[in-house]
Design an enzyme around this catalytic site. Structure first.
Site, PDB file in Angstrom:
ATOM      1  N   GLU A  99       0.808  -1.227   0.000  1.00 32.00           N
ATOM      2  CA  GLU A  99       0.000   0.000   0.000  1.00 32.00           C
ATOM      3  C   GLU A  99       0.844   1.282   0.000  1.00 32.00           C
ATOM      4  O   GLU A  99       0.690   2.127   0.868  1.00 32.00           O
ATOM      5  CB  GLU A  99      -0.924  -0.004   1.227  1.00 32.00           C
ATOM      6  CG  GLU A  99      -1.903  -1.152   1.214  1.00 32.00           C
ATOM      7  CD  GLU A  99      -2.808  -1.169   2.434  1.00 32.00           C
ATOM      8  OE1 GLU A  99      -3.987  -1.503   2.258  1.00 32.00           O
ATOM      9  OE2 GLU A  99      -2.363  -0.861   3.548  1.00 32.00           O
TER      10      GLU A  99
HETATM   11  C1  ACM Z   1      -2.069  -5.250   4.155  1.00 29.82           C
HETATM   12  O1  ACM Z   1      -3.165  -5.656   4.534  1.00 29.82           O
HETATM   13  N1  ACM Z   1      -1.879  -3.958   3.920  1.00 29.82           N
HETATM   14  C2  ACM Z   1      -0.948  -6.137   3.953  1.00 29.82           C
END
Ligand code: ACM
Length: 542
Positions: free
Chosen positions: A303
């Site tokens: 992310e």
């Molecule tokens: C995640 O859930 N950002 C690995």
């Protein structure tokens, strides 16, 4: 009477009761080579028996057997005169002792017992795990989990044959590792003035300071304790994104100003891929791995919002010198450089699956495949070892039913049955892909898990199902019947699990800040994840 050979969690490969019973008493001998008796004696200490090497009582004979080929395999025979436990190595002996304790009365899971006689049914077990990586991720960043609770979780992992504790040690909301060289990481990065209350970032905060961190000595202690239980600690520093807490302390390794975040979600806090940042992170990693001499280090990679990189002339100029024109290529570059640093110290890098998508891999890197199933399959097809960790059904921070009294969670429901039905090594994957399934782990993200009591509620009993899936390499069978016998073991161990019928009155959401509000619906989460995981690198801006 319950046939306890039928109630083992995780389920043993072969287990059957035989006629007769055996009683272990103060006169029971423990015999075998020291390398075998020493770990067995320690693991059986809660029984409160002296377990002397000689005597005329029943016997526990332990030893090594080279014909047992699985490094974690073991054979256990319980006869009327004693127990024989053999294994390829110490790991197998530990699993054998776990099984022996599950065959004993539930009090064997209390920390200590005044009892001196322990009776169990005779029988035999031949067992080995199907998968070598059986784990759980604890997010100790969003809410800090005190060391004593991490140690307790190690006991609970070992109780279930789980052998990897992945510690998510840094995120936007807190940096949780001491650094002697960079003390501001904890002075400024390990606490925040408050936390988001509820599901929305509408400014509702509790204004209650939150923080904490592990000293390097704490981590060394955690690692030594884990090693004694056959558990490998996998420390994670989440990079280059999720880095607001780091950047609150050392903004020179990022772009712009940052603070330790008090709300949840994905942030723009990203460290740069520049040489000075890589040198700094190399030092931080060296300190960590000196304290924690572990074979795997997780570098995160999930992310990342790369907007700031794209707008920064120094970053884009440096990447251009490396022949990289897009920020997303810089993401892969960054992970590879740090992975090489770890490799020079003999350690394997682990990354969330974004690292695979952006080319952030070394040949032996391991992928924690969280965005559905297909990205994990693609990584396996490309020859990388994969730890299957899809949101559905391994994210145990999602709630366990959609009942009105469930407490606040990110979304759901993700039921015990969903976890039990998980097939970790899908039959429709090609043989070469299946071979790269290293294992399975659950995730406990802690935005809505303020403390260990709530962690227990969310993790158990779903982690029992996950442990079964990981050990057997297949969906769990007859789990409800086995749990009927296993939950009393958890009671004895002091675990505040969610009863199968729903929360206890004090575990319910109530009508205050813990009240359940509809979150992400699991069906939509699944659909979304399957889409992003097949769309190349577009998800980098997620
Ligand atoms: C995640 O859930 N950002 C690995």
């Amino acid at each position: 009477m319950t046939d306890r050979y039928e109630t083992l969690v995780p389920r043993a490969r072969e287990a059957r009761r035989l006629p007769g019973t055996l009683t272990l008493t103060a006169d029971t001998r423990l015999t075998g080579p020291d390398e075998a008796t020493e770990p067995v004696r320690r693991l059986l200490a809660p029984l409160g028996l002296p377990l002397r090497p000689t005597g005329d009582g029943t016997e526990i004979a332990v030893g090594f057997d080279a014909t047992i080929t699985d490094p974690e395999g073991y054979r256990l025979h319980v006869g009327t005169a004693g127990v024989t436990l053999t294994a390829a190595g110490v790991d197998g002996l530990r699993h054998g002792v776990r099984t022996l304790r599950q065959l004993l009365p539930d009090a064997a899971w209390r920390a200590a017992s005044a009892g001196t006689g322990w009776t169990l049914d005779c029988g035999e077990v031949a067992d080995a795990p199907a998968l070598p990586w059986r784990g759980g991720m604890l997010d100790v960043s969003r809410h800090f989990l005190p060391k004593r609770e991490v140690l307790r979780y190690l006991d609970l992992f070992a109780m279930h044959g789980l052998n990897r504790l992945h510690l998510h040690l840094s995120d936007d909301q807190g940096w949780r590792v001491q650094s002697a060289r960079y003390p501001k990481l904890t002075e400024l990065g390990a606490h925040r003035p408050g936390s988001q209350v509820g599901r929305t970032r509408d400014g509702s905060h509790d204004h209650v300071p939150h923080g904490g961190y592990y000293t390097l000595d704490d981590l060394a202690e955690i690692n030594a304790y884990a090693t004694g239980l056959g558990v490998t600690v996998v420390p994670e520093l989440d990079l280059p994104g999720h880095a607001s807490a780091l950047l609150a302390a050392y903004p020179e390794y990022g772009i712009g100003t940052h603070r330790v975040l008090t709300g949840w979600g994905i942030s723009a806090g990203v460290v740069t891929p520049l040489p000075r940042t890589l040198a700094f992170l190399g030092e931080v990693l060296d300190e960590l791995t000196e304290a924690l001499p572990v074979p795997y280090v997780h570098l995160g990679g999930d992310e990342c919002v790369l907007r700031d990189w794209a707008a920064d002339a120094e970053v884009m100029g440096y990447l251009a010198e490396q022949g990289i024109t897009e920020p997303v290529g810089g993401h892969g570059y960054f992970l590879r450089r740090l992975g090489e640093h770890l490799a020079a110290g003999g350690r394997r890098m682990v990354v969330w699956d974004e690292g695979f998508v952006t080319g952030g891999m070394l040949p032996d890197s391991i992928v924690t495949a969280w965005r559905g199933s297909s990205v994990g399959r693609r990584a396996a097809a490309a020859g990388y070892d994969v730890v299957r960790s899809p949101v559905y059904p391994t994210y145990l921070d999602y709630d366990q039913s959609d009942g009105p009294d469930e407490p606040l969670a990110i979304g759901g429901p993700l039921t015990l049955d969903d976890v039990a039905a998980f097939d970790p090594v899908p039959a429709d994957w090609a043989a070469a892909e299946r071979e790269h399934v290293l294992g399975v782990q659950f995730q406990a993200w802690s935005e809505y898990i303020p403390d260990a009591r709530h962690l227990d509620y969310l993790v158990f009993p779903r982690a029992c199902a996950l442990a079964d899936v990981a050990w057997t390499g297949a969906p769990a069978t007859r789990l409800t019947e086995r749990l009927a016998a296993h939950l009393p073991r958890l009671d004895a161990a002091g675990v505040e699990y969610r009863p199968l019928t729903g929360p206890r009155p004090w575990q319910a959401g109530g009508d205050g800040p813990r009240r359940r509000v509809p979150g992400a619906e699991m069906a939509k989460v699944r659909e979304h994840l399957e889409q992003v995981s097949t769309s190349g690198d577009a998800e980098q801006s997620a």
